[in-house]
Design a protein around this motif. Sequence first.
Motif, short mmCIF file in Angstrom:
data_model
loop_
_atom_site.label_atom_id
_atom_site.label_comp_id
_atom_site.label_asym_id
_atom_site.label_seq_id
_atom_site.Cartn_x
_atom_site.Cartn_y
_atom_site.Cartn_z
N TYR A 291 0.91 -1.47 0.16
CA TYR A 291 0.03 0.06 0.05
C TYR A 291 0.81 1.27 -0.06
O TYR A 291 0.71 2.11 -0.86
N ARG A 292 1.96 1.14 0.89
CA ARG A 292 2.69 2.42 0.98
C ARG A 292 3.40 2.70 -0.24
O ARG A 292 3.63 3.86 -0.73
N ARG A 293 4.13 1.55 -0.97
CA ARG A 293 4.76 1.85 -2.42
C ARG A 293 3.83 2.24 -3.30
O ARG A 293 4.14 3.46 -4.11
N SER A 294 2.66 1.86 -3.09
CA SER A 294 1.49 2.37 -4.50
C SER A 294 1.12 3.81 -4.07
O SER A 294 1.10 4.69 -4.86
N THR A 295 1.02 4.19 -2.82
CA THR A 295 0.71 5.45 -2.37
C THR A 295 1.82 6.44 -2.83
O THR A 295 1.72 7.65 -3.32
N HIS A 296 3.21 6.18 -2.47
CA HIS A 296 4.29 7.03 -2.92
C HIS A 296 4.46 7.21 -4.41
O HIS A 296 4.86 8.24 -4.88
N ARG A 297 3.88 6.21 -5.01
CA ARG A 297 3.88 6.30 -6.47
C ARG A 297 2.69 7.26 -6.96
O ARG A 297 2.58 7.43 -8.43
N GLY A 298 1.62 7.49 -6.34
CA GLY A 298 0.40 8.01 -6.74
C GLY A 298 -0.29 7.05 -7.54
O GLY A 298 -1.22 7.43 -8.40
N GLU A 299 -0.26 5.76 -7.44
CA GLU A 299 -0.93 4.94 -8.28
C GLU A 299 -2.26 4.74 -7.51
O GLU A 299 -2.57 4.85 -6.46
N PRO A 300 -3.40 4.46 -8.50
CA PRO A 300 -4.66 4.55 -7.96
C PRO A 300 -5.19 3.14 -7.40
O PRO A 300 -6.38 3.18 -7.02
N GLY A 301 -4.69 2.14 -7.28
CA GLY A 301 -4.96 1.04 -6.43
C GLY A 301 -3.75 0.16 -6.31
O GLY A 301 -2.64 0.44 -6.64
N TYR A 302 -3.96 -0.86 -5.42
CA TYR A 302 -3.01 -1.80 -5.19
C TYR A 302 -3.46 -2.99 -4.79
O TYR A 302 -4.82 -3.17 -4.40
N GLY A 303 -2.94 -4.02 -4.69
CA GLY A 303 -3.39 -5.47 -4.57
C GLY A 303 -2.94 -5.83 -3.08
O GLY A 303 -2.28 -5.23 -2.40
N ARG A 304 -3.64 -7.10 -2.87
CA ARG A 304 -3.35 -7.42 -1.49
C ARG A 304 -2.97 -9.10 -1.49
O ARG A 304 -3.56 -9.66 -2.29
N GLN A 305 -1.98 -9.35 -0.64
CA GLN A 305 -1.74 -10.74 -0.55
C GLN A 305 -2.43 -11.36 0.66
O GLN A 305 -2.88 -10.52 1.42
N ILE A 306 -2.50 -12.50 0.75
CA ILE A 306 -3.46 -13.40 1.82
C ILE A 306 -2.45 -14.35 2.61
O ILE A 306 -1.58 -14.73 1.97
N ALA A 307 -2.76 -14.48 3.61
CA ALA A 307 -2.44 -15.51 4.65
C ALA A 307 -3.36 -16.51 5.11
O ALA A 307 -4.51 -15.89 5.35
N ILE A 308 -3.16 -17.62 5.11
CA ILE A 308 -4.21 -18.64 5.27
C ILE A 308 -3.84 -19.94 6.38
O ILE A 308 -2.66 -20.42 6.40
N ILE A 309 -4.64 -20.26 7.21
CA ILE A 309 -4.43 -21.36 8.00
C ILE A 309 -5.65 -22.19 8.42
O ILE A 309 -6.76 -21.53 8.37
#
Length: 252
Positions: A231-249
Motif C-alpha cells: 500500500y505504501r509503495r503504491s501511495t508513494h507512486r501515486g498509483e490509483p490502486g494496490y493488490g493484497r496478499q493473503i495468509a491462510i491457516i
Amino acid sequence: MTAPEPFRARLLGAVPHGFLGRAGGVSTGLYAGLNCGIGSDDDAAKVAANRDAALAAVAPGACLLTPYQVHSADCVTLDAPFAERPRADALATATPGLALGVVTADCAPVLLADPVAGVVGAAHAGWKGALAGVTDATVAAMDALGAARERIVAAVGPCIARASYEVDAGFRARFLDDDAANERFFADGRAGHARFDLEGYVAHRLAAAGVVRVETLGLDTYADERRFFSYRRSTHRGEPGYGRQIAIIAVG
C-alpha cells in the motif's frame, strides 16, 4: 497460471498454512499476480480465481473465510461458514474444514496454532490493530476454544520492515504513551521522523500475551516489489490502486 508458492513458518510445522505473495495468479496491471483483495478495484472474477488458487495451495477442499477488515482489535470465533463477512481483524476456530484468511499490503499477517488442541487463528495487525491488541484478542479467543497459551505457536508474515516504515513524531508518541518501553521499536530518522519496527512490535505483543514461540519471517513488502504488494509503495507512486496478499491457516 503458475501455482502459488506459499511462504511457510517452521514453527507451524504440519499445520496447513501459508503466507502468499504475488507469485501465481491471473491479475494484471497494478494488481499483477495473486491479488486476493476483495476490496480492491481489480476484476472480481480474477480475485476469486486468485483466492481459489491460494486456498488450493494451502488447504485444498476447505472453506476460505476472511473478515471485512477495519483495523480493529476484534477477533471473531467461527464454527461454521458465515453468510456475511464480520467487521473484524482476526478469526479463530477449532472446526476442521474451515480455512481462516487475512489480507495485507504492508500490515502484518499473523497465523497462530495450538496443534495439540486443534485450534488456529489468523490476525491482520496493522499499527492500529496491533496497538489496540488484535493479537491479544486472538490468543484469548483461541484460549476459550481450548488452546493453551504455552502451546500456541505463532508466525508473523511478510509486512513492511523498519527500514521502509518512516513515521512522524505523533505516531511515535502514541506508542510511547501506551508504554515507554516501546521506544525500542523505533529508530531515529530524519528530523521529526522515525522508523518503526512493526514486525518486532507484533512479536512482542504475542510474547506478552503468553505465546512463547514466535517466528518472524523477515520479509519486507515495501522493498520487494517482485514478490509482494505494498500500500505504501503504491501511495508513494501515486498509483490509483494496490493488490493484497493473503495468509491462510486451517485446522490440521
